[in-house]
Design a protein around this motif. Structure first.
Motif, PDB file in Angstrom:
ATOM      1  N   UNK A 100       0.922  -0.929   0.065  1.00  0.00           N
ATOM      2  CA  UNK A 100       0.061   0.093  -0.011  1.00  0.00           C
ATOM      3  C   UNK A 100       0.880   1.420  -0.019  1.00  0.00           C
ATOM      4  N   UNK A 101       0.591   1.983  -0.915  1.00  0.00           N
ATOM      5  CA  UNK A 101       1.074   3.167  -0.900  1.00  0.00           C
ATOM      6  C   UNK A 101       2.666   3.240  -1.792  1.00  0.00           C
ATOM      7  N   UNK A 102       2.979   1.941  -1.992  1.00  0.00           N
ATOM      8  CA  UNK A 102       4.302   1.876  -2.689  1.00  0.00           C
ATOM      9  C   UNK A 102       4.257   1.261  -4.005  1.00  0.00           C
ATOM     10  N   UNK A 103       3.327   0.323  -4.163  1.00  0.00           N
ATOM     11  CA  UNK A 103       2.989   0.004  -5.784  1.00  0.00           C
ATOM     12  C   UNK A 103       1.569  -0.285  -5.939  1.00  0.00           C
ATOM     13  N   UNK A 104       1.030  -0.028  -7.105  1.00  0.00           N
ATOM     14  CA  UNK A 104      -0.267  -0.101  -7.266  1.00  0.00           C
ATOM     15  C   UNK A 104      -0.645  -1.514  -7.531  1.00  0.00           C
ATOM     16  N   UNK A 105      -1.864  -1.772  -6.846  1.00  0.00           N
ATOM     17  CA  UNK A 105      -2.060  -3.081  -6.816  1.00  0.00           C
ATOM     18  C   UNK A 105      -3.742  -2.865  -7.420  1.00  0.00           C
ATOM     19  N   UNK A 106      -4.103  -4.082  -7.930  1.00  0.00           N
ATOM     20  CA  UNK A 106      -5.342  -4.568  -8.440  1.00  0.00           C
ATOM     21  C   UNK A 106      -5.867  -6.048  -7.914  1.00  0.00           C
ATOM     22  N   UNK A 107      -6.746  -6.223  -7.459  1.00  0.00           N
ATOM     23  CA  UNK A 107      -7.502  -7.483  -6.875  1.00  0.00           C
ATOM     24  C   UNK A 107      -8.581  -7.924  -7.714  1.00  0.00           C
ATOM     25  N   UNK A 108      -8.447  -9.312  -8.015  1.00  0.00           N
ATOM     26  CA  UNK A 108      -9.595  -9.880  -8.930  1.00  0.00           C
ATOM     27  C   UNK A 108     -10.468 -10.865  -7.846  1.00  0.00           C
ATOM     28  N   UNK A 109     -11.302 -10.769  -7.561  1.00  0.00           N
ATOM     29  CA  UNK A 109     -12.092 -11.530  -6.466  1.00  0.00           C
ATOM     30  C   UNK A 109     -13.483 -11.731  -6.850  1.00  0.00           C
ATOM     31  N   UNK A 110     -14.149 -12.629  -6.143  1.00  0.00           N
ATOM     32  CA  UNK A 110     -15.452 -12.934  -6.321  1.00  0.00           C
ATOM     33  C   UNK A 110     -16.325 -12.382  -5.446  1.00  0.00           C
ATOM     34  N   UNK A 111     -16.056 -11.859  -4.512  1.00  0.00           N
ATOM     35  CA  UNK A 111     -16.774 -11.450  -3.192  1.00  0.00           C
ATOM     36  C   UNK A 111     -16.685 -10.075  -2.821  1.00  0.00           C
ATOM     37  N   UNK A 112     -17.515  -9.092  -3.051  1.00  0.00           N
ATOM     38  CA  UNK A 112     -17.556  -7.681  -2.928  1.00  0.00           C
ATOM     39  C   UNK A 112     -17.579  -7.289  -1.565  1.00  0.00           C
ATOM     40  N   UNK A 113     -17.614  -8.220  -0.669  1.00  0.00           N
ATOM     41  CA  UNK A 113     -18.098  -7.867   0.778  1.00  0.00           C
ATOM     42  C   UNK A 113     -16.893  -8.505   1.856  1.00  0.00           C
ATOM     43  N   UNK A 114     -15.798  -8.448   1.079  1.00  0.00           N
ATOM     44  CA  UNK A 114     -14.731  -8.652   1.914  1.00  0.00           C
ATOM     45  C   UNK A 114     -13.501  -7.842   2.214  1.00  0.00           C
ATOM     46  N   UNK A 115     -12.510  -8.043   2.935  1.00  0.00           N
ATOM     47  CA  UNK A 115     -11.637  -7.098   3.037  1.00  0.00           C
ATOM     48  C   UNK A 115     -10.654  -6.704   1.997  1.00  0.00           C
ATOM     49  N   UNK A 116     -10.590  -7.578   1.007  1.00  0.00           N
ATOM     50  CA  UNK A 116      -9.829  -7.017  -0.157  1.00  0.00           C
ATOM     51  C   UNK A 116     -10.250  -5.746  -0.843  1.00  0.00           C
ATOM     52  N   UNK A 117     -11.388  -5.567  -0.782  1.00  0.00           N
ATOM     53  CA  UNK A 117     -11.890  -4.278  -1.377  1.00  0.00           C
ATOM     54  C   UNK A 117     -11.311  -3.026  -0.833  1.00  0.00           C
ATOM     55  N   UNK A 118     -10.910  -3.280   0.584  1.00  0.00           N
ATOM     56  CA  UNK A 118     -10.203  -2.008   0.993  1.00  0.00           C
ATOM     57  C   UNK A 118      -8.828  -2.146   0.932  1.00  0.00           C
ATOM     58  N   UNK A 119      -8.234  -3.274   0.919  1.00  0.00           N
ATOM     59  CA  UNK A 119      -6.801  -3.492   0.949  1.00  0.00           C
ATOM     60  C   UNK A 119      -6.069  -3.369  -0.506  1.00  0.00           C
TER      61      UNK A 119
END
Length: 294
Positions: A100-119
């Protein structure tokens, strides 16, 4: 019918939707020329392996694949893509937090109600490919299809081959084999790794996976009557004949390698059935690995 059977049968439709979504999400997926790492755990790691080879071979830029727990923090990347069905896997969330704040990240996930949405900085949600099963099938292949379509490497033939993979009977005697080896070349090495994992998870089968040319450097010694060797993609010259000479069953990969993976998923379910196992309840496994602090 088990959850995993229902889910693997829906893959042609999921892939079609993912290809459309790739156009909509193009701005958050890796751009040509970026140095990219693709990460995941278990099945998602193997999909990362396949996607990384596809991207490099397409001339889009240097691309690496890592298990999330083994990410090399000393390397610089323009973007890190994390594949995570559940959005809760500890190793993935820890890595995204560290980046976070160092490298741009993108997550591909199945569930929009999980912590990865903020991570993650950006998120692509494939909720139409979410699964009730512990054993991954359609989310993994749909995530790879998204990335493949983003590279311009997905077409109607892939979906047609997936439908063929679901319709054709498995080769005679295949489900009765006692050992299975999956082989790949280039991007399909990751798919071979995933096919072997599916067999272990769903049917507790003895399975291995190798780059096809490496198979002759030792692993072919276990091939004999009652074993099967399955090639994903075009086989090296002479390999089929060498396998048949051992007495083992050779399975030719005539379809698109991703569709061949669908056939291997079906095999895992079929072998589970012959062994009286429930593929929806794999031994010692849960849908997501969430570690607690010691």
């Amino acid at each position: 019918m088990s959850h995993v059977e229902n889910e693997l049968n829906s893959q042609p439709e999921c892939w079609t939707r993912a290809a459309e979504q790739a156009v909509e999400e193009a701005s958050v997926l890796p751009a040509p020329g970026e140095r990219v790492a693709i990460v995941g755990c278990g099945t998602s790691w193997f999909m990362a392996q396949a996607a990384a080879v596809l991207r490099e071979h397409a001339g889009q830029g240097e691309t690496d694949a890592f298990a999330a727990s083994e990410f090399p923090h000393g390397r610089a990347y323009d973007r890190v893509v994390a594949l995570t069905r559940s959005g809760t896997t500890t190793e993935v969330l820890d890595l995204l937090g560290a980046l976070k704040g160092r490298t741009r990240t993108v997550a591909v996930t199945a569930d929009p109600r999980t912590p990865v949405m903020e991570a993650a900085d950006d998120v692509v949600v494939l909720d139409h490919a979410d699964e009730r099963s512990v054993v991954q099938t359609r989310f993994a292949t749909t995530a790879l299809t998204l990335l493949r379509a983003h590279l311009g490497l997905h077409g109607d033939r892939v979906v047609d081959d997936a439908r063929t993979a679901l319709a054709l009977p498995l080769p005679d005697g295949l489900a009765d084999c006692g050992q299975f080896t999956f082989l790949g070349r280039g991007w399909s090495v990751g798919l071979a790794n995933e096919a072997a994992l599916k067999m272990r998870e769903a049917s507790l089968a003895w399975t291995e996976a190798y780059p096809a040319m490496e198979y002759r450097h030792g692993p072919i010694s276990v091939t004999t009557a009652g074993t099967a060797t399955w090639m994903f993609g075009e086989a090296p010259r002479g390999l089929a004949e060498q396998v048949r000479a051992t007495g083992g069953l050779w399975v030719e990969g005539a379809l698109d390698p991703l569709a061949e993976l669908v056939r291997a998923q079906r095999l895992a379910v079929a072998v589970a059935a012959t062994r009286g196992l429930d593929p929806d309840r794999p031994r010692h496994l849960t849908r997501s690995v969430v570690l607690t602090a010691s």
